[in-house]
Design a protein around this motif. Structure first.
Motif, PDB file in Angstrom:
ATOM      1  N   ALA A   4       0.842  -1.198   0.000  1.00 26.18           N
ATOM      2  CA  ALA A   4       0.000   0.000   0.000  1.00 26.18           C
ATOM      3  C   ALA A   4       0.872   1.241   0.000  1.00 26.18           C
ATOM      4  CB  ALA A   4      -0.918   0.006   1.203  1.00 26.18           C
ATOM      5  N   MET A   5       1.926   1.170   0.780  1.00 32.60           N
ATOM      6  CA  MET A   5       2.817   2.316   0.863  1.00 32.60           C
ATOM      7  C   MET A   5       3.554   2.478  -0.467  1.00 32.60           C
ATOM      8  SD  MET A   5       3.619   4.623   2.681  1.00 32.60           S
ATOM      9  CE  MET A   5       4.578   5.299   3.912  1.00 32.60           C
ATOM     10  N   SER A  10       4.484   5.401  -5.376  1.00 30.94           N
ATOM     11  CA  SER A  10       4.456   5.357  -6.843  1.00 30.94           C
ATOM     12  C   SER A  10       3.436   6.361  -7.374  1.00 30.94           C
ATOM     13  CB  SER A  10       4.053   3.973  -7.355  1.00 30.94           C
ATOM     14  OG  SER A  10       4.998   3.022  -7.008  1.00 30.94           O
ATOM     15  N   GLY A  11       2.308   6.459  -6.720  1.00 26.08           N
ATOM     16  CA  GLY A  11       1.273   7.408  -7.137  1.00 26.08           C
ATOM     17  C   GLY A  11       1.753   8.837  -6.990  1.00 26.08           C
ATOM     18  N   VAL A  12       2.452   9.137  -5.882  1.00 24.21           N
ATOM     19  CA  VAL A  12       2.961  10.502  -5.656  1.00 24.21           C
ATOM     20  C   VAL A  12       4.023  10.822  -6.693  1.00 24.21           C
ATOM     21  CG1 VAL A  12       4.290  11.922  -4.035  1.00 24.21           C
ATOM     22  CG2 VAL A  12       2.392  10.557  -3.221  1.00 24.21           C
ATOM     23  N   ILE A  13       4.915   9.866  -6.964  1.00 23.20           N
ATOM     24  CA  ILE A  13       5.963  10.089  -7.964  1.00 23.20           C
ATOM     25  C   ILE A  13       5.325  10.281  -9.345  1.00 23.20           C
ATOM     26  CG2 ILE A  13       7.905   9.002  -9.159  1.00 23.20           C
ATOM     27  CD1 ILE A  13       8.689   7.759  -6.456  1.00 23.20           C
ATOM     28  N   ALA A  14       4.354   9.470  -9.679  1.00 23.76           N
ATOM     29  CA  ALA A  14       3.665   9.588 -10.963  1.00 23.76           C
ATOM     30  C   ALA A  14       2.945  10.924 -11.056  1.00 23.76           C
ATOM     31  CB  ALA A  14       2.676   8.432 -11.148  1.00 23.76           C
ATOM     32  N   PHE A  15       2.317  11.337  -9.944  1.00 26.64           N
ATOM     33  CA  PHE A  15       1.623  12.624  -9.916  1.00 26.64           C
ATOM     34  C   PHE A  15       2.621  13.755 -10.100  1.00 26.64           C
ATOM     35  CE2 PHE A  15       0.090  16.340  -7.503  1.00 26.64           C
ATOM     36  CZ  PHE A  15      -1.042  16.632  -8.249  1.00 26.64           C
ATOM     37  N   ALA A  16       3.761  13.703  -9.394  1.00 20.88           N
ATOM     38  CA  ALA A  16       4.791  14.743  -9.499  1.00 20.88           C
ATOM     39  C   ALA A  16       5.331  14.779 -10.927  1.00 20.88           C
ATOM     40  CB  ALA A  16       5.912  14.491  -8.498  1.00 20.88           C
ATOM     41  N   ALA A  17       5.567  13.607 -11.500  1.00 23.62           N
ATOM     42  CA  ALA A  17       6.065  13.549 -12.874  1.00 23.62           C
ATOM     43  C   ALA A  17       5.038  14.141 -13.836  1.00 23.62           C
ATOM     44  CB  ALA A  17       6.385  12.099 -13.255  1.00 23.62           C
ATOM     45  N   ALA A  18       3.784  13.857 -13.598  1.00 19.70           N
ATOM     46  CA  ALA A  18       2.725  14.393 -14.442  1.00 19.70           C
ATOM     47  C   ALA A  18       2.658  15.910 -14.328  1.00 19.70           C
ATOM     48  CB  ALA A  18       1.386  13.768 -14.093  1.00 19.70           C
ATOM     49  N   VAL A  19       2.789  16.430 -13.124  1.00 13.11           N
ATOM     50  CA  VAL A  19       2.749  17.880 -12.900  1.00 13.11           C
ATOM     51  C   VAL A  19       3.955  18.532 -13.563  1.00 13.11           C
ATOM     52  CG1 VAL A  19       2.921  19.692 -11.138  1.00 13.11           C
ATOM     53  CG2 VAL A  19       1.338  17.797 -10.825  1.00 13.11           C
ATOM     54  N   ILE A  20       5.137  17.956 -13.353  1.00 14.39           N
ATOM     55  CA  ILE A  20       6.352  18.510 -13.963  1.00 14.39           C
ATOM     56  C   ILE A  20       6.231  18.448 -15.489  1.00 14.39           C
ATOM     57  CG2 ILE A  20       8.828  18.134 -14.282  1.00 14.39           C
ATOM     58  CD1 ILE A  20       8.903  17.239 -11.315  1.00 14.39           C
ATOM     59  N   GLY A  21       5.748  17.356 -16.004  1.00 11.90           N
ATOM     60  CA  GLY A  21       5.555  17.213 -17.449  1.00 11.90           C
ATOM     61  C   GLY A  21       4.554  18.228 -17.981  1.00 11.90           C
TER      62      GLY A  21
END
Length: 191
Positions: A4-5, A10-21
């Protein structure tokens, strides 16, 4: 670390990558839109300036044609008057005041049309128009001189008037030829 963690990380990293992108893509999109907008404005201005220049050129060309036609008509009117008056003077008649007035009017009209043509050019046509007008004025003076000499005696010398009238006709032919060339040339410059 639990599954779960790991999923959250992974979700936070994906979200951050999406925001940066998205930020990077947004910046490039903004830069691209600004550059495209500038190019579109530059292209529109170039088209407007080109169209305005073409319309101005057409307008000047039209004004030239009208000025050429007006000058030719004024010359024809003076020439027609010479054709009427000359035989009378040759026969010893004096030119009456109304004919002198008409000759003056026709000469002034020719000078006016020459001055109007000077506004539109080209300079070569202006020079030919002024030469034509100058010769026409000389012919008027010569005819009045012959008429004055005829009134004092029957042996008036016509050679000077005939020579000047011939020069006037040559100046007319030169103007007509060049004016025709200018009118027929679609690439004739405005200046």
């Amino acid at each position: 670390m639990s599954d779960a963690m790991g999923t959250v990380v992974s979700g936070v990293i994906a979200f951050a990558a999406a925001v940066i992108g998205a930020v990077i893509a947004g910046r490039y999109a903004k830069h691209g839109a600004e550059a495209g907008g500038r190019k579109a404005v530059e292209a529109a201005l170039a088209q407007v300036h080109g169209q305005a220049a073409a319309e101005h050129w057409q307008w000047v060309r039209s004004q030239r044609h009208q000025s050429f036609a007006a000058l030719i008509a004024a010359y024809a009117a003076l020439d027609e008057l010479f054709s009427r008056i000359t035989p009378e003077v040759r026969n010893g008649r004096l030119i009456d005041g109304s004919m002198v007035g008409e000759m003056r009017e026709r000469t002034l009209e020719l000078q006016e049309k020459t001055s109007q043509l000077a506004l539109w050019g080209p300079s070569e046509a202006n020079l030919l128009a002024y030469a034509l007008t100058g010769k026409s004025v000389e012919a008027v003076r010569a005819l009045l001189h012959v008429e004055g000499a005829t009134s004092s005696g029957p042996s008036a010398d016509w050679s000077d008037f005939s020579r000047i009238r011939g020069e006037m006709m040559e100046a007319h032919a030169a103007f007509l030829q060049r004016a025709g060339e200018i009118i027929r040339d679609p690439r004739q410059p405005v200046s």
